[in-house]
Design a protein around this motif. Sequence first.
Motif, short mmCIF file in Angstrom:
data_model
loop_
_atom_site.label_atom_id
_atom_site.label_comp_id
_atom_site.label_asym_id
_atom_site.label_seq_id
_atom_site.Cartn_x
_atom_site.Cartn_y
_atom_site.Cartn_z
N ILE A 1 26.73 -38.24 46.65
CA ILE A 1 27.05 -36.99 45.98
C ILE A 1 26.74 -35.81 46.30
N THR B 1 33.00 -35.68 40.23
CA THR B 1 32.51 -37.13 40.16
C THR B 1 33.37 -37.84 39.05
N LEU C 1 36.31 -39.71 40.80
CA LEU C 1 35.89 -40.39 42.39
C LEU C 1 35.91 -41.83 41.98
N TYR D 1 34.49 -45.35 43.32
CA TYR D 1 33.51 -46.14 44.01
C TYR D 1 33.71 -47.64 44.53
N THR E 1 25.46 -41.26 38.40
CA THR E 1 25.41 -39.94 39.40
C THR E 1 24.70 -39.00 38.70
#
Length: 440
Positions: free
Chosen positions: A117, A128, A131, A133, A163
């Motif tokens: 990140i 984030t 986002l 993953y 995160t």
Amino acid sequence: MDTLCIDFGTSSIRAAIRKQKDSVSHPLAIAPRSQIDNASIPSAIFIPIAGDKIFFGDKALEAGLSAQPRLLFESSPKSWLSPTNISQVHQSEVSSAPFSRFQLIAGLLALAVKDSIVAGKNIFKLKTSALSYRISHPVWSTSDRQKIAVVYDQLSHIAFSTTGSAIMQEMSTDQFNLWYKKASQASKKPSFDVEVEEPVAAALELLQDPSPNNRSATLVVDVGAGTIDLGLFVSVLPDEYSKVTRKLIPMTPARSLFGAGDEIDDALIKLVAERLGPNSGIDLAALKNDIRRSKETLFETGNLVFRKVQVSREELVRTDKLQKMASGLKTAIMEMLEDAGSRFKAQLHASNHGISHLDVVFAGGGANLQFLRKIIGGIVAMGDAKLTSSQTEVTTPRGFEVDASRARMAVALGGTTPAADWPRTEMQQPIIRSLSSPFR
């Protein structure tokens, strides 16, 4: 959503990101202080003898390579997730260790996500909250899939839900316990939109497009520290006026052969041990700690001198373990080609755009191991058909954002491919086995 893919390798962790409307993936410099390269966090975990601290990544590797007394030093924790070890993942590696294998891997992966990140924000305006993953893994057999997938899902929940958290390369055991408690209680993120099998991800990044309105056949050999991952694909590209993108079609189940670079480590240690003689335990411990660097020196220069003992590359390649490794890889490849013969048959003999050539692409940290590369070449049999084959070199473009090669970054880069472009197949159970086990 933007997509971040973590390539959890046996010896190191790499990452790449793809912006939502971007046609290419970007490698991330997640390890600016790493001893490997600025894209590779060492997959290392270290706990000093007092058991009061825990180190991850580069700090763990640095401590492990020193003479510092240790309770635990592990440079290949991914092996704890292998089919033979997965049932012990919630146990401690050593009885006096304050954490389980699962907790240690979760911390290592969380650190990789956090650093990814940070690296992503250095080149993009990342949010984030928007986002997606992903995490890569080897090919799992049907019998092992459920129990391993559950563990990966649990690990991902912890790593991806923290995160920007307090995870660090060096922590006290109290700090780590507090972090883990909060991380394991965090809200769970949605399931992955695709399953990132390592040979498929590498193929998506490295396969060259055929000419428009044509098809090509490619074998991907991804040589890592823990596994050699194999995938055999046909790449189909519609004509230039079509709105349909390239399709990557698996022609036989992907395979993961366990052993790979770790087999080479064992063979080198055994060879040196035989020459050092008895009472060499301390010297062998030093070699084991620095085995990755020693091995790379041997293959790059052709010779290794350790404690006045000299070993040549040719001697290592002639050992029974490496000969069996090469033989096992060749057998697996020949089996894949034979199995794919019936599926290829119509395309092999097609009057228009028939396939008569097989491209072979080597990827991963062991992409340049010549004793493995030479096992396939020239004419290969695919069922009752004969194809010419040649090895396609993977080049690293100028201006590549990280120090690592494109071959080493292939899984992370390919792992960010949009879900709509991910290959789908109804293939039978994949084949997974040890390189040293009997082949049928």
